[in-house]
Design a protein around this motif. Structure first.
Motif, short mmCIF file in Angstrom:
data_model
loop_
_atom_site.label_atom_id
_atom_site.label_comp_id
_atom_site.label_asym_id
_atom_site.label_seq_id
_atom_site.Cartn_x
_atom_site.Cartn_y
_atom_site.Cartn_z
N LEU A 223 0.86 -1.10 -0.03
CA LEU A 223 -0.18 -0.21 -0.10
C LEU A 223 0.64 1.29 0.07
N GLU A 224 1.96 1.28 0.87
CA GLU A 224 2.65 2.49 0.96
C GLU A 224 3.61 2.78 -0.57
N ASN A 225 3.49 1.67 -1.32
CA ASN A 225 3.91 1.84 -2.74
C ASN A 225 2.89 2.00 -3.89
N ASN A 226 1.77 2.24 -3.41
CA ASN A 226 0.61 2.39 -4.12
C ASN A 226 0.35 1.26 -5.17
N LEU A 227 0.73 -0.16 -4.77
CA LEU A 227 0.25 -1.30 -5.11
C LEU A 227 -0.89 -1.58 -4.53
N THR A 228 -1.86 -2.16 -5.38
CA THR A 228 -3.27 -2.84 -4.96
C THR A 228 -2.96 -4.33 -4.53
N PRO A 229 -3.09 -4.54 -3.27
CA PRO A 229 -2.86 -5.94 -3.04
C PRO A 229 -3.71 -6.72 -3.35
N ILE A 230 -3.92 -7.89 -4.05
CA ILE A 230 -4.84 -9.02 -4.20
C ILE A 230 -4.64 -10.21 -3.07
N PHE A 231 -5.40 -10.03 -1.93
CA PHE A 231 -5.06 -10.79 -0.78
C PHE A 231 -5.81 -12.05 -0.78
N CYS A 232 -4.90 -13.06 -0.75
CA CYS A 232 -5.66 -14.55 -0.79
C CYS A 232 -6.20 -15.12 0.47
N ILE A 233 -7.23 -15.79 0.56
CA ILE A 233 -7.66 -16.34 1.63
C ILE A 233 -8.29 -17.62 1.44
N GLY A 234 -8.39 -18.57 2.38
CA GLY A 234 -9.09 -19.86 2.17
C GLY A 234 -8.61 -21.04 2.82
N GLU A 235 -9.78 -22.03 2.99
CA GLU A 235 -9.42 -22.87 3.88
C GLU A 235 -8.85 -24.24 3.15
N VAL A 236 -8.29 -25.18 3.90
CA VAL A 236 -7.94 -26.64 3.20
C VAL A 236 -9.00 -27.56 3.46
N LEU A 237 -8.86 -28.48 2.73
CA LEU A 237 -9.97 -29.44 2.83
C LEU A 237 -10.63 -30.10 4.33
N GLU A 238 -9.45 -30.35 4.78
CA GLU A 238 -9.92 -30.70 6.43
C GLU A 238 -10.70 -29.59 7.24
N GLU A 239 -10.21 -28.58 7.05
CA GLU A 239 -10.87 -27.28 7.54
C GLU A 239 -12.39 -27.26 7.20
#
Ligand code: PGA
Length: 251
Positions: A118-134
């Motif tokens: 963000l400080e460098n004016n990049l847009t983060p594409i922030f990944c999230i997600g569960e594994v199968l056992e979860e």
């Protein structure tokens, strides 16, 4: 209205010449065409500058797939957010499950990366997600909520409004197994609610949440038709224009 985005994640594929050719082919395919979403390609670091120079970056945003959690200095082999931005890239994929699993990126490390992006004016594409056992243990909502809160919830409202999220159930990545449209919608709505409690309706209504995990030409339309699915993060199917274009055109 929040932005619709189809983003490719090339991962560790394509040498420089192949990557450049793919980017130029996509650029040519999009020329003069009216598309209804933003298009992004996530290339390996060493491709960024050449790709950004060779295409119309107003039409195709260029993304790195990672950046360092430090600003600069004696960190051999690392690439900083500032360096990424200096290539002409506008986005950075952060927290991909492969980075979390194989390179031990923790919530704390990712928090630093997000701030530097963000400080460098990049847009983060922030990944999230569960594994199968979860998911099988019915813990997927808790897991995703804690990934979001641990890395992003110290951001100001203003900074948070610059984030793009990508929900990628790990069991669907590269497996050919896709979350059903209903599973995707259910999780995206849950994420939006979680964000809304912290940042308020207005910010969250403008936050793009992409789906990732074996998204392809045949399932994109159905996935993207969900009210809370704002596009896709595409791995395998972004490696050829013939496979990627129909996903872009699903909007
Ligand atoms: P996939 O990868 O489309 O090949 O499943 C998606 C991703 O990991 O971003």
């Amino acid at each position: 209205m929040r932005k619709k985005i189809v983003a490719g994640n090339w991962k560790m594929n394509k040498n420089l010449q192949e990557g450049l050719a793919l980017a130029q082919e996509l650029d040519a395919a999009l020329k003069g065409k009216q598309v209804n979403c933003g298009v992004v390609i996530g290339t390996p670091f060493i491709h960024l500058a050449s790709v950004a120079n060779a295409i119309d970056t107003e039409k195709i945003g260029v993304a790195a797939q990672n950046c360092a959690d430090k600003a600069s200095g004696a960190y051999t082999g690392e690439v900083s957010a500032e360096m990424v931005a200096s290539t002409g890239a506008k986005y950075v994929i952060l927290g991909h499950s492969e980075r979390r699993a194989y390179y031990h990126e923790t919530a704390g490390i990712l928090k630093e990366k997000v701030l530097l992006a963000l400080e460098n004016n990049l847009t983060p594409i922030f990944c999230i997600g569960e594994v199968l056992e979860e998911r099988e243990a019915n813990r997927h909502f808790d897991v995703v909520k804690s990934q979001v809160t641990a890395s992003l919830f110290d951001l100001s409202k203003e900074d948070f409004s610059r984030i793009v999220l990508a929900y990628e159930p790990v069991w669907a990545i590269g497996t050919g197994k896709t979350a059903t449209a209903a599973q995707a919608q259910e999780m995206h709505a849950f994420i939006r609610n979680t964000l809304s409690e912290k940042y308020g309706e207005e910010v969250v209504e403008n936050t793009s949440i992409l789906y990732g995990g074996s998204c392809n030409a045949s399932n994109a339309k159905e996935l993207f038709s969900n009210p809370d699915v704002d596009g896709g993060l595409i791995g395998g199917a972004s490696l050829g224009v013939d496979k990627f274009m129909p996903i872009i055109e699903a909007f």
